[in-house]
Design a protein around this motif. Structure first.
Motif, mmCIF file in Angstrom:
data_model
loop_
_atom_site.group_PDB
_atom_site.id
_atom_site.type_symbol
_atom_site.label_atom_id
_atom_site.label_comp_id
_atom_site.label_asym_id
_atom_site.label_seq_id
_atom_site.Cartn_x
_atom_site.Cartn_y
_atom_site.Cartn_z
ATOM 1 N N THR A 264 -47.756 20.126 -26.231
ATOM 2 C CA THR A 264 -47.780 19.234 -27.392
ATOM 3 C C THR A 264 -47.706 17.763 -26.969
ATOM 4 O O THR A 264 -48.065 16.882 -27.754
ATOM 5 C CB THR A 264 -46.608 19.530 -28.346
ATOM 6 O OG1 THR A 264 -45.354 19.295 -27.671
ATOM 7 C CG2 THR A 264 -46.655 20.978 -28.830
ATOM 8 N N ILE A 265 -47.231 17.505 -25.747
ATOM 9 C CA ILE A 265 -47.087 16.120 -25.279
ATOM 10 C C ILE A 265 -48.433 15.405 -25.197
ATOM 11 O O ILE A 265 -48.595 14.310 -25.768
ATOM 12 C CB ILE A 265 -46.347 16.062 -23.933
ATOM 13 C CG1 ILE A 265 -44.885 16.489 -24.107
ATOM 14 C CG2 ILE A 265 -46.440 14.664 -23.330
ATOM 15 C CD1 ILE A 265 -44.046 15.549 -24.938
ATOM 16 N N VAL B 184 -40.680 15.306 -18.032
ATOM 17 C CA VAL B 184 -41.784 14.851 -18.883
ATOM 18 C C VAL B 184 -41.269 14.530 -20.285
ATOM 19 O O VAL B 184 -41.561 13.454 -20.841
ATOM 20 C CB VAL B 184 -42.903 15.908 -18.940
ATOM 21 C CG1 VAL B 184 -43.918 15.554 -20.028
ATOM 22 C CG2 VAL B 184 -43.596 16.029 -17.598
ATOM 23 N N PHE B 185 -40.497 15.439 -20.859
ATOM 24 C CA PHE B 185 -39.986 15.205 -22.215
ATOM 25 C C PHE B 185 -39.065 14.002 -22.264
ATOM 26 O O PHE B 185 -39.141 13.184 -23.192
ATOM 27 C CB PHE B 185 -39.281 16.454 -22.741
ATOM 28 C CG PHE B 185 -40.198 17.464 -23.330
ATOM 29 C CD1 PHE B 185 -40.585 17.391 -24.662
ATOM 30 C CD2 PHE B 185 -40.708 18.510 -22.561
ATOM 31 C CE1 PHE B 185 -41.454 18.314 -25.212
ATOM 32 C CE2 PHE B 185 -41.576 19.437 -23.106
ATOM 33 C CZ PHE B 185 -41.944 19.349 -24.432
ATOM 34 N N ALA B 186 -38.181 13.872 -21.279
ATOM 35 C CA ALA B 186 -37.259 12.734 -21.260
ATOM 36 C C ALA B 186 -38.026 11.425 -21.097
ATOM 37 O O ALA B 186 -37.733 10.430 -21.791
ATOM 38 C CB ALA B 186 -36.246 12.893 -20.127
ATOM 39 N N SER B 187 -39.001 11.396 -20.216
ATOM 40 C CA SER B 187 -39.786 10.183 -19.969
ATOM 41 C C SER B 187 -40.526 9.743 -21.229
ATOM 42 O O SER B 187 -40.504 8.561 -21.605
ATOM 43 C CB SER B 187 -40.800 10.425 -18.843
ATOM 44 O OG SER B 187 -40.154 10.738 -17.634
ATOM 45 N N ILE B 188 -41.191 10.681 -21.876
ATOM 46 C CA ILE B 188 -41.947 10.358 -23.086
ATOM 47 C C ILE B 188 -41.000 9.981 -24.217
ATOM 48 O O ILE B 188 -41.231 9.009 -24.947
ATOM 49 C CB ILE B 188 -42.836 11.544 -23.513
ATOM 50 C CG1 ILE B 188 -43.835 11.910 -22.398
ATOM 51 C CG2 ILE B 188 -43.569 11.223 -24.808
ATOM 52 C CD1 ILE B 188 -44.811 10.832 -22.038
ATOM 53 N N ILE C 112 -37.981 13.126 -32.123
ATOM 54 C CA ILE C 112 -38.536 14.483 -32.212
ATOM 55 C C ILE C 112 -38.852 15.011 -30.811
ATOM 56 O O ILE C 112 -38.566 16.173 -30.490
ATOM 57 C CB ILE C 112 -39.805 14.492 -33.086
ATOM 58 C CG1 ILE C 112 -39.431 14.203 -34.544
ATOM 59 C CG2 ILE C 112 -40.530 15.837 -32.981
ATOM 60 C CD1 ILE C 112 -40.624 13.984 -35.454
ATOM 61 N N THR C 113 -39.416 14.161 -29.967
ATOM 62 C CA THR C 113 -39.727 14.552 -28.591
ATOM 63 C C THR C 113 -38.459 14.878 -27.814
ATOM 64 O O THR C 113 -38.419 15.833 -27.033
ATOM 65 C CB THR C 113 -40.504 13.432 -27.875
ATOM 66 O OG1 THR C 113 -41.677 13.117 -28.622
ATOM 67 C CG2 THR C 113 -40.904 13.851 -26.470
#
Length: 200
Positions: A39-40, A110-114, A129-130
């Motif tokens: 989903t990213i 990846v999730f933390a960075s975004i 949400i991310t």
């Protein structure tokens, strides 16, 4: 260090699924732990196609943070190899995974960075949400037996530090990068832009 590792393993064993865990819970965790990351790129693509230039700059910066953070993960893994739970005979593993270094988690990075990039770049709702999705992914990968809790803590730290570094550089070069990529985008996608399908 031994006490920290002991706590890391103890928390892992509390979160890790057991042989008696319901099959539906395992299947759900596999979807969250394996597939939610796809989903990213969709999120960033949506921001780009239908956002203004400020939002596009945030999407580009988010990409840069994530890619550099993943590069740092590779370096950390080379300098300090930490075995995965199944390499140590701990808990139960419900998802196949290569036996590379577990620390830090690439998925969580990846999730933390975004998430942090969006939170601090004018898109707090999408960032939040991310971040929540990233927490779910972190839980799932511990639950499935392929990561330790400290792998997730390390991922957040890498994401935060990388964002701080990239953000400093982005204040100087971000506008120029965004302008050039937006100009190229407008040339390549001139037809769908003129048709009103995506934003100029």
């Amino acid at each position: 260090m031994r006490s920290i590792e002991a706590l890391n393993q103890a928390i892992f064993l509390q979160v890790n699924a057991s042989a008696d865990t319901a099959a539906w819970a395992i299947d759900l965790a596999i979807v969250i732990g394996n597939d939610l990351i796809f989903t990213i790129p969709l999120l960033l693509l949506g921001i780009w196609l239908w956002g203004d230039n400020d939002k596009r700059s945030a999407a580009l910066k988010s990409c840069a943070v994530a890619l550099i953070a993943l590069g740092l993960n590779q370096l950390i893994g080379l300098l300090w190899q930490h075995p995965r739970p199944f390499d140590m005979g701990l808990g139960h593993t419900f998802m196949p995974h290569v036996a590379d270094s577990s620390f830090p988690s690439d998925h969580a990075t990846v999730f933390a960075s975004i998430a942090f990039s969006l939170l601090f770049s004018g898109l707090p709702l999408l960032g939040a949400i991310t971040l929540l999705a990233g927490c779910a992914v972190a839980w799932a990968r511990i639950f499935l037996g392929v990561h330790f809790p400290l792998d997730m803590v390390g991922a957040v730290m890498v994401g935060v530090v990388t964002y701080a570094i990239v953000n400093l550089a982005w204040t100087k070069i971000g506008d120029g990068i965004t302008y050039r990529i937006v100009s190229l985008y407008r040339k390549v996608f001139a037809w769908p832009i003129s048709s009103g399908w995506i934003k100029r």
